[in-house]
Write an enzyme that holds these catalytic residues in place. Structure first.
Site, PDB file in Angstrom:
ATOM      1  N   LYS A 196      18.657  23.117 -14.852  1.00  0.00           N
ATOM      2  CA  LYS A 196      17.911  23.022 -16.255  1.00  0.00           C
ATOM      3  C   LYS A 196      18.722  21.991 -16.946  1.00  0.00           C
ATOM      4  O   LYS A 196      18.310  21.466 -17.756  1.00  0.00           O
ATOM      5  CB  LYS A 196      17.603  24.366 -17.215  1.00  0.00           C
TER       6      LYS A 196
ATOM      7  N   THR B 130       5.979  -9.495   9.140  1.00  0.00           N
ATOM      8  CA  THR B 130       4.802  -9.301   8.486  1.00  0.00           C
ATOM      9  C   THR B 130       4.674  -7.747   7.692  1.00  0.00           C
ATOM     10  O   THR B 130       3.890  -7.716   6.715  1.00  0.00           O
ATOM     11  CB  THR B 130       3.642  -9.574   9.512  1.00  0.00           C
TER      12      THR B 130
ATOM     13  N   ARG C 246       3.402   4.508  16.376  1.00  0.00           N
ATOM     14  CA  ARG C 246       2.490   5.094  16.141  1.00  0.00           C
ATOM     15  C   ARG C 246       1.012   4.471  16.150  1.00  0.00           C
ATOM     16  O   ARG C 246       0.054   5.276  16.449  1.00  0.00           O
ATOM     17  CB  ARG C 246       2.513   6.113  14.752  1.00  0.00           C
TER      18      ARG C 246
ATOM     19  N   ASP D 225      -7.498  -4.414   8.549  1.00  0.00           N
ATOM     20  CA  ASP D 225      -7.237  -3.370   7.810  1.00  0.00           C
ATOM     21  C   ASP D 225      -7.162  -3.394   6.475  1.00  0.00           C
ATOM     22  O   ASP D 225      -6.392  -2.644   5.710  1.00  0.00           O
ATOM     23  CB  ASP D 225      -5.712  -3.073   8.408  1.00  0.00           C
TER      24      ASP D 225
ATOM     25  N   GLU E 239       0.755  -1.152  -0.066  1.00  0.00           N
ATOM     26  CA  GLU E 239       0.018   0.146  -0.077  1.00  0.00           C
ATOM     27  C   GLU E 239       0.823   1.290   0.046  1.00  0.00           C
ATOM     28  O   GLU E 239       1.817   1.231   0.702  1.00  0.00           O
ATOM     29  CB  GLU E 239      -1.129   0.035   1.378  1.00  0.00           C
TER      30      GLU E 239
ATOM     31  N   ASP F 271      -2.813 -15.817  22.355  1.00  0.00           N
ATOM     32  CA  ASP F 271      -2.552 -15.895  21.009  1.00  0.00           C
ATOM     33  C   ASP F 271      -2.523 -17.353  20.523  1.00  0.00           C
ATOM     34  O   ASP F 271      -2.346 -18.495  21.484  1.00  0.00           O
ATOM     35  CB  ASP F 271      -1.120 -15.573  20.714  1.00  0.00           C
TER      36      ASP F 271
ATOM     37  N   LYS G 261     -10.685  -8.627   5.351  1.00  0.00           N
ATOM     38  CA  LYS G 261      -9.905  -8.918   6.525  1.00  0.00           C
ATOM     39  C   LYS G 261     -10.709  -8.215   7.776  1.00  0.00           C
ATOM     40  O   LYS G 261     -10.643  -6.975   7.877  1.00  0.00           O
ATOM     41  CB  LYS G 261      -8.345  -8.592   6.772  1.00  0.00           C
TER      42      LYS G 261
ATOM     43  N   SER H  20      -9.873   0.348  13.862  1.00  0.00           N
ATOM     44  CA  SER H  20      -8.668   1.308  13.529  1.00  0.00           C
ATOM     45  C   SER H  20      -8.062   0.475  12.255  1.00  0.00           C
ATOM     46  O   SER H  20      -8.094  -0.831  12.398  1.00  0.00           O
ATOM     47  CB  SER H  20      -7.622   0.858  14.550  1.00  0.00           C
TER      48      SER H  20
END
Length: 345
Positions: free
Chosen positions: A330, A84, A112, A228, A56, A161, A232, A293
């Site tokens: 140029k 991943t 983030r 996401d 992406e 998990d 999925k 999210s």
């Protein structure tokens, strides 16, 4: 000249600033940018899908700065010794188009994403939330765990998990963290039982139902991170039907988020409206809230701004001649130095 930040540079930055403080600073940058929502030229990310994953591009710009992130999602990459998710990004000057910063974003994306989760949970989770279930204990799990512990006061993590080795890895990293209890569970249902917040961060690109309505208790906040891309999902549609659903950027979330399984008129609220006071976040202590999210380009824009500022402050990064430095702007052909080559021959 373009400044380049490698994964080693970002790791050094985290070490010198400290992850809790870095997360706090990033939440501040995120909130500042989300409050400027109308100033940004926004678009859903552009995706190239294959049977093995997705690649992406995520662009965004305001009047001064342009950024993009290149990012993939390939759940079977561990077979090749690759993460991943892998990412890098650029921050450029809008006036000239000159790229000012080229940075790794694989580590930064995890940071983030965790900061974004906490930013939203501050408005959606109950203020007394202290127990979080963490479903999916892979590459992003420690970042989510530490963000919620340090910035939102979570004291117990209930872990599950399908791969016990992933949970063992998380426990190894976080054991001994002051004020944080880790409880390993045998199933999603066991992990969710008694949780105030449920974070799902799974990698498998399927229409999964990690959470079902029978698992949801009044007052829960669900931080759905793993759904996401088209095809999925992690949440049973019944979970969405019983909740107040907050998204980042509705045109993208309708395509990629858990709400992709809902009708086009299913109500969602963009988070910037909550932050700006134009819409409610949590409306009652018993309300179920969902942050659907998917990751939006504005969050990478904020992260790149923070990386730029901290790298300048800390003296990190290296200069790179990414763009030709020409005496005559140029005379691009002259940069090939073909006439000099002929003369030498």
């Amino acid at each position: 000249m373009t400044t380049v930040l490698s994964p080693q540079d970002v790791a050094r930055l985290v070490q010198r600033v400290g992850l809790p403080d870095l997360l706090r600073r990033l939440v501040g940058y995120l909130e500042a940018d989300y409050l400027r929502w109308a100033e940004f030229d926004k678009t859903p990310r552009v995706a190239a899908h294959s049977p093995d994953g997705v690649i992406e591009l995520m662009p965004i710009a305001d009047a001064s700065l342009y950024s993009f992130k290149y990012v993939n999602g390939h759940p079977k990459n561990h077979r090749f010794g690759l993460p991943t998710v892998m990412a890098f990004g650029v921050l450029a000057d809008v006036q000239t188009g000159a790229p000012a910063l080229l940075s790794e974003l694989t580590l930064t994306t995890a940071i983030r994403t965790a900061a974004t989760s906490v930013m939203v949970a501050k408005r959606l989770a109950r203020p007394d939330s202290r127990v979080m279930a963490l479903i999916g204990n892979g590459a992003q799990s420690e970042f989510q765990a530490l963000a919620f512990h340090h910035l939102l006061g979570v004291r117990e993590l209930r872990l599950f998990d399908i791969d016990p080795a992933a949970t063992a890895k998380l426990v190894r990293h976080l054991s001994g963290m002051p004020g944080l209890t880790l409880t390993v569970c045998a199933s999603t249902a066991e992990a969710v039982r008694g949780a105030d917040i449920v974070t799902t961060v799974t990698a498998d690109k399927t229409n999964a139902t990690i959470l079902t309505p029978d698992m949801i208790a009044p007052g829960m906040h669900i931080n759905g991170v793993g759904g996401d891309c088209p095809g999925k999902t992690e949440l049973h549609r019944g979970v969405l039907e019983m909740a107040r659903v907050i998204v980042e950027y509705e045109p993208q979330s309708r395509i990629e988020g858990d709400v992709q399984q809902m009708p086009a008129d299913f109500p969602v609220t963009e988070f910037w409206r909550v932050l700006a006071g134009e819409a409610a976040g949590r409306e009652s202590a018993s309300q179920v809230t969902v942050f659907d999210s998917v990751g939006f380009a504005l969050e990478d824009f904020s992260a790149l701004r923070l990386l730029r500022d901290l790298s300048l402050q800390l003296g990190l990064g290296a200069p790179l001649d990414l763009i030709p430095q020409m005496a005559d702007p140029k005379d691009l052909f002259g940069e090939l130095q073909l006439s000099e080559q002929r003369q030498a021959a």
